[in-house]
Design a protein around this motif. Sequence first.
Motif, short mmCIF file in Angstrom:
data_model
loop_
_atom_site.label_atom_id
_atom_site.label_comp_id
_atom_site.label_asym_id
_atom_site.label_seq_id
_atom_site.Cartn_x
_atom_site.Cartn_y
_atom_site.Cartn_z
N LEU A 606 -26.07 -5.75 -3.56
CA LEU A 606 -26.51 -7.09 -3.92
C LEU A 606 -27.90 -7.37 -3.36
O LEU A 606 -28.17 -7.12 -2.19
CB LEU A 606 -25.54 -8.15 -3.38
N VAL A 607 -28.78 -7.88 -4.23
CA VAL A 607 -30.09 -8.37 -3.82
C VAL A 607 -30.22 -9.81 -4.30
O VAL A 607 -29.96 -10.10 -5.47
CB VAL A 607 -31.24 -7.51 -4.39
N GLY A 608 -30.60 -10.69 -3.39
CA GLY A 608 -30.84 -12.08 -3.75
C GLY A 608 -32.28 -12.46 -3.49
O GLY A 608 -32.83 -12.18 -2.42
N VAL A 609 -32.92 -13.09 -4.49
CA VAL A 609 -34.29 -13.59 -4.34
C VAL A 609 -34.19 -15.10 -4.17
O VAL A 609 -33.82 -15.82 -5.10
CB VAL A 609 -35.16 -13.24 -5.57
N ALA A 610 -34.49 -15.59 -2.97
CA ALA A 610 -34.25 -17.00 -2.66
C ALA A 610 -35.16 -17.95 -3.43
O ALA A 610 -34.74 -19.04 -3.82
CB ALA A 610 -34.40 -17.24 -1.15
N ASN A 611 -36.41 -17.54 -3.65
CA ASN A 611 -37.35 -18.38 -4.41
C ASN A 611 -38.38 -17.48 -5.06
O ASN A 611 -39.29 -16.99 -4.40
CB ASN A 611 -38.02 -19.40 -3.50
#
Length: 774
Positions: A606-611
């Motif tokens: 999982l990779v999350g891009v916060a903004n």
Amino acid sequence: MYAEVIIDIKNKQVNRSFDYIIPSYLEGIIAVGSRVYVPFGKQKRMGYVLKIKDTTEVVRELKEISDLIDYKPILNEEFIEMAKYIAIHDFSFYSTSLDAMIPQALRMKYEKIVKWVTDSLDDSLKKHFKLKKEVSLSRIPKDLEPILFKEIKLGNLVIDTRIKRVRKDKYITYIHNNLLNQRPSSKKGIDLLNYLEEANQDLELSYVVNECGYSKSVIDTLEKNGFISLYKLEAEVEEDEKNYKDKDVSLNDMQKKIYASLKLNENKVYLLHGVTGSGKTELYMRWIKDAISLGKKALMLVPEISLTPQITAQFYARFKESIAVLHSRLTISEKYDEWKRILNGDVKIVVGARSAIFAPIKDLGIVIVDECHEASYKQSNNPKYNAIDLAIRRAKTYNCPLVLGSATPNAEDYYKALEGEYTLLSLPLRANLKPLPKVSIVDLREELKNGNRTPISNELKNALIQCYQNKEQSILFLNRRGYSSFVQCRSCGEVIKCPHCDVSLTYHGKTNILKCHYCGYQMINVSKCMKCGSDKIRYVGSGTEKLEEAVKKILPEARVLRLDTDCITKMSDYEECYHKFKNHEADILVGTQMVTKGLDFENVTLVGVANADIALHYPTFDANQVAFNLLEQVAGRAGRAKRDGRVIIQTYDPKNYVIQAAKNHDYEGFYKKEILFRKAALMPPFSESIEIEVIGKNITKVKAEAFHIANALREVSKSSVILGPTEAFIFKKKDLYHYTIQVQAAEDAVLDKISYIYPLYQNDKDITLSITRR
């Protein structure tokens, strides 16, 4: 005999070579690439020997070279020509360009030590060399221990060139809390002791100074009076750190085809466009092995030190000890040791960041630039240069191939590949033939409507929990460090700004400090507005600290690591973080763009891009490309092994074509739109983009000079576009005002004019120019 010498002075009038007489006792000893001391005016200055010749065209009486510093040349003709190219192409001084090509250790002060070999020396040699008896190293203080060249024999003499003064290497320095009964007199001293007492552990000196805001003088006073003690601690190296194991990797059909396409002993530029995880590094190592088997050597550039541990581990495993590593976090003596190994021909492969392009490696068989889209290959300080431009020159010098590798190449490079200037090699699939991770978009506007004001959306929150429960790892990316972007009073709207820069101060929650990320100014956080006195203080925006805190609230039992320049001050810090995450001693990695490059963790799903919007709206012509590169690169960290990957991108602009292209991993679609915008605006690759910054303390004079320069450029060019001057994106920085002129150069006349204008301001105390090729 005469020598052409470049004097080490940054001045337009002396930005050329001067002829000097070579004294008879140095004839046959002075060589091209050596440094000498020469009389210049009323001073003695250091200079570089560019050429040795029998005659001179200078009619006035010439002076003699005073002394020789290097008995073994430290530069060859290749680097001398390269320095000339940098000086002309990147608007610099010749001497500054030459300085960049030698390690810092060799820019220290020298003394020559001549050892007695026999008593039957010629009297003239004794006079000129100022002979001394052999000097014992034990007489030199340990902290000034010299760095030595190999002994150089000249007839009956053995000469060492020694550094006379070397700055101490920076060890890991801690403050030890050793409180006495009495208290210091200063308030700052009492505050620091209270802070140390609450911390209840040893703290790093740089952390206490840079992050907590305590001055060195306060610390020195406390140490002098016995309240604290300072001690040095050398980092311990694990015994098995270099017991790397090489992987037995088989190439797939696509890789085999690409591998066979490259021709050694032929100067071509190859653009290797391979998606993340397509096996580019394995191809690099095979090509390097082939070059070495032909008796050649290899140079490989990586964009930042953050890639060094992983890359070097792979190279050590494959090639053992025949590697030198160069990057900015090495100490002065470590850099020199590596440089000397390269110069002496003791290594076959050099791996390093931007400055490794100046490694004195000979017989190059291949040059490789990994992640060639990265802006870090461009030096922003003088002398400014683009390492990729220099890589092209070095490959041409040795008639060898240059490989530019990237999953997201710059539009300029891809355009050259499509036009046939570069040879395009494509790897559209991952090496294990698994699909690229699925990407979903979260509209942050909807999150706000639903009352979610945290930096983590509900979808990302659920994905993090599920990933943790499955014993998999996650990476969260936010390209902004600190806790909150700025602090604002809700009563009057006042934002706390840096007194020296035209920017707001960033709040760092861990230390309760407000800090300027441009000049380093910092202050203790406020509880009341400094303008109206209200206590209604609001923290706006999110940084990696706040994101880390939000993760810990969602998963308090998870092991979370943060990777940004606030917590990574030394190379060992990065390596420790890297190995912890690689060995699954942490579950979630939160970080800035340091987490987007080259990392290969098989358990990350999982990779999350916060903004995703931070890079999108930056005021540069290539902002869209930078944003796409970051998104695609960080997305490529997920699902690189057996398990499928998933990426969640959070944005306020979900329909933006950059976001949509990243969602679909559609580089081709992004490129087609981007190149149309570039052509319409006459931006690279359809022009040379040059930014001129006019800088000074007096705002009126800076503005007037900026308009004067812009008008002078418009007079000589009709087809080039001259934009501005206008206030810079950050107008005031470190108490200096900045105006910018954007030049889209379509002809040489405007470039020649810039080359003429630039040196005129270098000795002006009120105005300076900074010129950058974009």
